[in-house]
Design an enzyme around this catalytic site. Structure first.
Site, PDB file in Angstrom:
ATOM      1  N   ASP A  20       0.839  -1.203   0.000  1.00  0.00           N
ATOM      2  CA  ASP A  20       0.000   0.000   0.000  1.00  0.00           C
ATOM      3  C   ASP A  20       0.874   1.253   0.000  1.00  0.00           C
ATOM      4  O   ASP A  20       1.963   1.249   0.577  1.00  0.00           O
ATOM      5  CB  ASP A  20      -0.901  -0.022   1.246  1.00  0.00           C
ATOM      6  CG  ASP A  20      -2.062   0.951   1.127  1.00  0.00           C
ATOM      7  OD1 ASP A  20      -2.283   1.508   0.031  1.00  0.00           O
ATOM      8  OD2 ASP A  20      -2.757   1.164   2.140  1.00  0.00           O
ATOM      9  N   TRP A  62       3.052   7.874  -2.494  1.00  0.00           N
ATOM     10  CA  TRP A  62       4.461   8.016  -2.876  1.00  0.00           C
ATOM     11  C   TRP A  62       4.564   8.926  -4.103  1.00  0.00           C
ATOM     12  O   TRP A  62       5.401   9.832  -4.149  1.00  0.00           O
ATOM     13  CB  TRP A  62       5.036   6.633  -3.177  1.00  0.00           C
ATOM     14  CG  TRP A  62       6.499   6.599  -3.502  1.00  0.00           C
ATOM     15  CD1 TRP A  62       7.528   6.394  -2.636  1.00  0.00           C
ATOM     16  CD2 TRP A  62       7.093   6.745  -4.811  1.00  0.00           C
ATOM     17  NE1 TRP A  62       8.731   6.411  -3.313  1.00  0.00           N
ATOM     18  CE2 TRP A  62       8.488   6.627  -4.646  1.00  0.00           C
ATOM     19  CE3 TRP A  62       6.578   6.974  -6.092  1.00  0.00           C
ATOM     20  CZ2 TRP A  62       9.374   6.722  -5.717  1.00  0.00           C
ATOM     21  CZ3 TRP A  62       7.463   7.079  -7.161  1.00  0.00           C
ATOM     22  CH2 TRP A  62       8.836   6.946  -6.961  1.00  0.00           C
ATOM     23  N   HIS A  88       2.865   3.278  -9.028  1.00  0.00           N
ATOM     24  CA  HIS A  88       2.675   1.847  -9.296  1.00  0.00           C
ATOM     25  C   HIS A  88       3.922   1.258  -9.971  1.00  0.00           C
ATOM     26  O   HIS A  88       4.315   0.130  -9.686  1.00  0.00           O
ATOM     27  CB  HIS A  88       1.435   1.619 -10.157  1.00  0.00           C
ATOM     28  CG  HIS A  88       0.155   2.016  -9.477  1.00  0.00           C
ATOM     29  ND1 HIS A  88      -0.118   1.679  -8.170  1.00  0.00           N
ATOM     30  CD2 HIS A  88      -0.925   2.738  -9.905  1.00  0.00           C
ATOM     31  CE1 HIS A  88      -1.310   2.167  -7.825  1.00  0.00           C
ATOM     32  NE2 HIS A  88      -1.807   2.811  -8.855  1.00  0.00           N
ATOM     33  N   TRP A 141     -11.264  -2.724  -8.939  1.00  0.00           N
ATOM     34  CA  TRP A 141     -11.966  -2.479 -10.204  1.00  0.00           C
ATOM     35  C   TRP A 141     -12.795  -1.203 -10.127  1.00  0.00           C
ATOM     36  O   TRP A 141     -13.227  -0.678 -11.154  1.00  0.00           O
ATOM     37  CB  TRP A 141     -12.868  -3.664 -10.567  1.00  0.00           C
ATOM     38  CG  TRP A 141     -12.121  -4.920 -10.925  1.00  0.00           C
ATOM     39  CD1 TRP A 141     -12.062  -6.063 -10.205  1.00  0.00           C
ATOM     40  CD2 TRP A 141     -11.325  -5.158 -12.097  1.00  0.00           C
ATOM     41  NE1 TRP A 141     -11.278  -6.992 -10.834  1.00  0.00           N
ATOM     42  CE2 TRP A 141     -10.816  -6.475 -12.012  1.00  0.00           C
ATOM     43  CE3 TRP A 141     -10.987  -4.388 -13.223  1.00  0.00           C
ATOM     44  CZ2 TRP A 141     -10.002  -7.033 -12.994  1.00  0.00           C
ATOM     45  CZ3 TRP A 141     -10.166  -4.945 -14.199  1.00  0.00           C
ATOM     46  CH2 TRP A 141      -9.688  -6.252 -14.080  1.00  0.00           C
ATOM     47  N   LEU A 175      11.468 -20.421  -4.417  1.00  0.00           N
ATOM     48  CA  LEU A 175      10.539 -19.453  -3.828  1.00  0.00           C
ATOM     49  C   LEU A 175       9.199 -19.606  -4.528  1.00  0.00           C
ATOM     50  O   LEU A 175       9.134 -19.660  -5.757  1.00  0.00           O
ATOM     51  CB  LEU A 175      11.042 -18.014  -4.020  1.00  0.00           C
ATOM     52  CG  LEU A 175      10.048 -16.915  -3.598  1.00  0.00           C
ATOM     53  CD1 LEU A 175       9.846 -16.909  -2.087  1.00  0.00           C
ATOM     54  CD2 LEU A 175      10.516 -15.536  -4.059  1.00  0.00           C
ATOM     55  N   LEU A 211      -6.882  -5.365   7.083  1.00  0.00           N
ATOM     56  CA  LEU A 211      -6.556  -6.456   6.157  1.00  0.00           C
ATOM     57  C   LEU A 211      -7.201  -6.283   4.784  1.00  0.00           C
ATOM     58  O   LEU A 211      -6.809  -6.949   3.823  1.00  0.00           O
ATOM     59  CB  LEU A 211      -6.958  -7.808   6.756  1.00  0.00           C
ATOM     60  CG  LEU A 211      -6.072  -8.290   7.913  1.00  0.00           C
ATOM     61  CD1 LEU A 211      -6.575  -9.605   8.475  1.00  0.00           C
ATOM     62  CD2 LEU A 211      -4.617  -8.440   7.472  1.00  0.00           C
ATOM     63  N   GLU A 251       0.978 -13.436  12.277  1.00  0.00           N
ATOM     64  CA  GLU A 251       1.459 -12.222  12.947  1.00  0.00           C
ATOM     65  C   GLU A 251       1.229 -11.058  11.990  1.00  0.00           C
ATOM     66  O   GLU A 251       1.501 -11.172  10.786  1.00  0.00           O
ATOM     67  CB  GLU A 251       2.955 -12.341  13.269  1.00  0.00           C
ATOM     68  CG  GLU A 251       3.279 -13.420  14.275  1.00  0.00           C
ATOM     69  CD  GLU A 251       2.679 -13.123  15.648  1.00  0.00           C
ATOM     70  OE1 GLU A 251       2.595 -11.937  16.020  1.00  0.00           O
ATOM     71  OE2 GLU A 251       2.271 -14.081  16.338  1.00  0.00           O
TER      72      GLU A 251
HETATM   73  C1  FPP Z   1      -1.903   0.243  -3.347  1.00  0.00           C
HETATM   74  O1  FPP Z   1      -1.436   1.548  -3.448  1.00  0.00           O
HETATM   75  C2  FPP Z   1      -1.360  -0.545  -4.425  1.00  0.00           C
HETATM   76  C3  FPP Z   1      -2.108  -1.068  -5.438  1.00  0.00           C
HETATM   77  C4  FPP Z   1      -3.551  -0.889  -5.568  1.00  0.00           C
HETATM   78  C5  FPP Z   1      -1.497  -1.825  -6.533  1.00  0.00           C
HETATM   79  C6  FPP Z   1      -0.271  -2.597  -6.203  1.00  0.00           C
HETATM   80  C7  FPP Z   1       0.499  -2.690  -7.439  1.00  0.00           C
HETATM   81  C8  FPP Z   1       1.835  -2.695  -7.515  1.00  0.00           C
HETATM   82  C9  FPP Z   1       2.722  -2.731  -6.363  1.00  0.00           C
HETATM   83  C10 FPP Z   1       2.525  -2.622  -8.820  1.00  0.00           C
HETATM   84  C11 FPP Z   1       2.208  -3.724  -9.737  1.00  0.00           C
HETATM   85  C12 FPP Z   1       2.719  -5.008  -9.267  1.00  0.00           C
HETATM   86  C13 FPP Z   1       2.973  -6.016 -10.076  1.00  0.00           C
HETATM   87  C14 FPP Z   1       3.399  -7.304  -9.497  1.00  0.00           C
HETATM   88  C15 FPP Z   1       2.842  -5.882 -11.526  1.00  0.00           C
HETATM   89  P1  FPP Z   1      -2.484   2.716  -3.598  1.00  0.00           P
HETATM   90  O2  FPP Z   1      -2.572   3.069  -5.047  1.00  0.00           O
HETATM   91  O3  FPP Z   1      -3.783   2.358  -2.974  1.00  0.00           O
HETATM   92  O4  FPP Z   1      -1.762   3.842  -2.795  1.00  0.00           O
HETATM   93  P2  FPP Z   1      -2.435   5.013  -1.950  1.00  0.00           P
HETATM   94  O5  FPP Z   1      -3.221   4.363  -0.853  1.00  0.00           O
HETATM   95  O6  FPP Z   1      -1.265   5.797  -1.463  1.00  0.00           O
HETATM   96  O7  FPP Z   1      -3.300   5.787  -2.901  1.00  0.00           O
END
Ligand code: FPP
Length: 261
Positions: free
Chosen positions: A39, A44, A56, A88, A150, A214, A226
């Site tokens: 998250d 970022w 992302h 989505w 892994l 979660l 944990e």
């Molecule tokens: C949450 O950050 C992250 C996501 C919804 C997507 C996670 C995707 C990646 C880490 C990149 C793609 C990964 C692969 C394996 C191709 P957020 O956008 O909700 O962040 P925010 O809460 O700061 O807005």
């Protein structure tokens, strides 16, 4: 000349860190299965004045670093929440960015993951993705199914409640057909109907970005995990954070509901 001296010094430092890590982990084995809610990509990017997709992309780089860290620490299973069933609902443009990134990740990383001994699996409702991505997911699973160094699982279009409902529906259907005695349904039988049936339950669940929930991730499987909530944004999460998470896990006393000795 100076470069080679520095390289030797760096290699020695790496070896020393590896020896300390090995000593510590001999005493406290690493978690067998670490699951991560990645998250903070959006925050970022926003903090740098960048579009969300840049967050992302940086998040995908962090995935690569964490796969390497997991191998180094001897963690056998990593599950990453890459796209929830609720994602989505995000704006169409962001969904295009995220699915595009997934497509790119699969096409650019699978060969290297295969070489590294990584077995890829995917959980979630994959049929909601475009047909070419669904085909890439299946290909990636087949290409890496002989690996066991892994086990990397990406949760894609995943929601734990939907997973549990699907398992309940499968049990009900089997019972109606006379293939399953309802009295025989116990936790093992039910767990075998979940998409994670081939995986051990997570020992450690990490969520980055400071949020403490979660969010519909591995709800059944998390029963005795944990939980570790970290104040770092996912794109900044690196090997040092992973090592610290493993060390924090080693400090936890897991009792699985039993009384302390
Ligand atoms: C949450 O950050 C992250 C996501 C919804 C997507 C996670 C995707 C990646 C880490 C990149 C793609 C990964 C692969 C394996 C191709 P957020 O956008 O909700 O962040 P925010 O809460 O700061 O807005």
């Amino acid at each position: 000349m100076q470069v080679s001296v520095m390289t030797t010094a760096a290699a020695e430092a790496d070896e020393a860190v590896a020896a300390v890590t090995a000593d510590r982990e001999a005493a406290d084995p690493p978690p067998r299965h670490v699951a991560i809610i990645m998250d903070g990509n959006g925050r970022w990017a926003a903090s740098r004045g960048l579009p969300r997709v840049a967050g992302h992309r940086a998040g995908a780089q962090a995935v690569r670093r964490i796969v390497e860290s997991a191998i180094r620490h001897g963690v056998g299973w990593i599950t990453l929440y890459a796209f929830s069933s609720e994602n989505w609902r995000r704006p169409a443009g962001e969904i295009i960015d995220l699915t595009g990134l997934l497509r790119h990740y699969l096409r650019s990383e699978v060969a290297e993951l295969k070489r590294e001994g990584v077995r890829l699996r995917f959980i979630g409702d994959r049929d909601r993705f475009d047909a070419d991505i669904v085909a890439d997911l299946t290909d990636a699973e087949h290409a890496t199914e002989g690996n066991s160094r892994l086990n990397l699982t990406l949760a894609l279009s995943y929601g734990a409640r939907a997973e549990i409902v699907a398992a309940a529906r499968a049990a009900a259907r089997a019972a109606r057909l006379g293939n399953l005695d309802p009295e025989a349904i116990d936790e093992t039988v039910f767990g075998g109907l979940l998409s994670t049936s081939a995986m051990p339950d997570p020992d450690l669940i990490i969520r980055t970005s400071g949020e403490q929930r979660l969010s519909n991730f591995l709800l059944w499987q998390a029963a005795y995990a944990e939980l570790l909530f970290l104040d770092v944004l996912w794109p900044d999460f690196g090997p040092a954070h992973f090592a610290e998470a493993i060390a924090e896990y080693a400090r936890r006393e897991r009792r699985f509901g039993a009384r302390p000795a």
